[in-house]
Design a protein around this motif. Sequence first.
Motif, short mmCIF file in Angstrom:
data_model
loop_
_atom_site.label_atom_id
_atom_site.label_comp_id
_atom_site.label_asym_id
_atom_site.label_seq_id
_atom_site.Cartn_x
_atom_site.Cartn_y
_atom_site.Cartn_z
N GLY A 159 0.84 -1.18 0.00
CA GLY A 159 0.00 0.00 0.00
C GLY A 159 0.88 1.24 0.00
N SER A 160 0.30 2.36 0.39
CA SER A 160 1.07 3.60 0.45
C SER A 160 0.46 4.53 1.51
CB SER A 160 1.10 4.31 -0.91
OG SER A 160 -0.18 4.78 -1.25
N MET A 161 1.27 5.49 1.91
CA MET A 161 0.82 6.53 2.84
C MET A 161 1.33 7.87 2.33
SD MET A 161 1.50 4.79 6.59
CE MET A 161 0.88 6.22 7.49
N GLU A 162 0.60 8.92 2.64
CA GLU A 162 1.00 10.28 2.34
C GLU A 162 0.15 11.21 3.20
OE1 GLU A 162 -0.32 11.78 -1.59
OE2 GLU A 162 -1.33 9.83 -1.69
N GLY A 163 0.51 12.47 3.23
CA GLY A 163 -0.31 13.40 4.00
C GLY A 163 0.37 14.74 4.18
N ASP A 164 0.06 15.39 5.30
CA ASP A 164 0.69 16.67 5.59
C ASP A 164 0.61 16.97 7.08
OD1 ASP A 164 -1.85 18.22 6.11
OD2 ASP A 164 -2.18 17.79 4.00
N TYR A 165 1.45 17.91 7.48
CA TYR A 165 1.46 18.43 8.85
C TYR A 165 1.02 19.89 8.78
CZ TYR A 165 4.53 14.47 9.89
OH TYR A 165 5.07 13.21 10.02
N PHE A 215 0.85 26.88 7.50
CA PHE A 215 0.99 26.23 6.20
C PHE A 215 1.00 24.73 6.40
CE2 PHE A 215 5.25 26.71 7.84
CZ PHE A 215 5.93 25.57 7.43
N ARG A 216 0.78 24.01 5.32
CA ARG A 216 0.77 22.55 5.36
C ARG A 216 2.07 22.04 4.75
NH1 ARG A 216 -3.47 20.20 7.44
NH2 ARG A 216 -5.41 21.38 7.60
N ALA A 217 2.84 21.31 5.56
CA ALA A 217 4.09 20.71 5.09
C ALA A 217 3.77 19.31 4.57
CB ALA A 217 5.11 20.63 6.22
N GLU A 218 4.15 19.07 3.32
CA GLU A 218 3.86 17.80 2.67
C GLU A 218 4.62 16.64 3.31
OE1 GLU A 218 4.53 15.56 -1.63
OE2 GLU A 218 5.05 17.68 -1.42
#
Length: 127
Positions: free
Chosen positions: A97-103, A113-116
């Motif tokens: 699978g995979s994961m991604e997102g932001d802080y 702001f959103r850090a990738e």
Amino acid sequence: MLTYEATTEAVTVTVRPAYLDDKSDPLATRFVFAYFVRIVNESDHEVQLLRRRWRIRDAIGGVQEVEGDGVVGRQPRLAPGESHAYQSFCVLSTFEGSMEGDYLMEREDGARFRAEIPRFYLAAMAN
């Protein structure tokens, strides 16, 4: 192990995933993955990590969204040049699978702001 990296507004997020064979049970379709994260503030201003948002995808198209305050119970403040590292894990019912997102980050002047968090891939037996 592969390393994935993304930089947003001088905040660099590096992720290194690992399959946890000893915690997984393929016969029960339980695949456990650790991920090691390092966040570096390369800007000239202090930043604080307020929230996290993850999109976790399995191999059959399932998507899980996870949001919450901070990371592993913390909302770290990073002065210029400082970093914060932590590790966590996720459980999939498929072997990849995979994961991604932001802080969600906040500067000392209150600007946000959103850090990738770069997309990284999870694959059983990949270590």
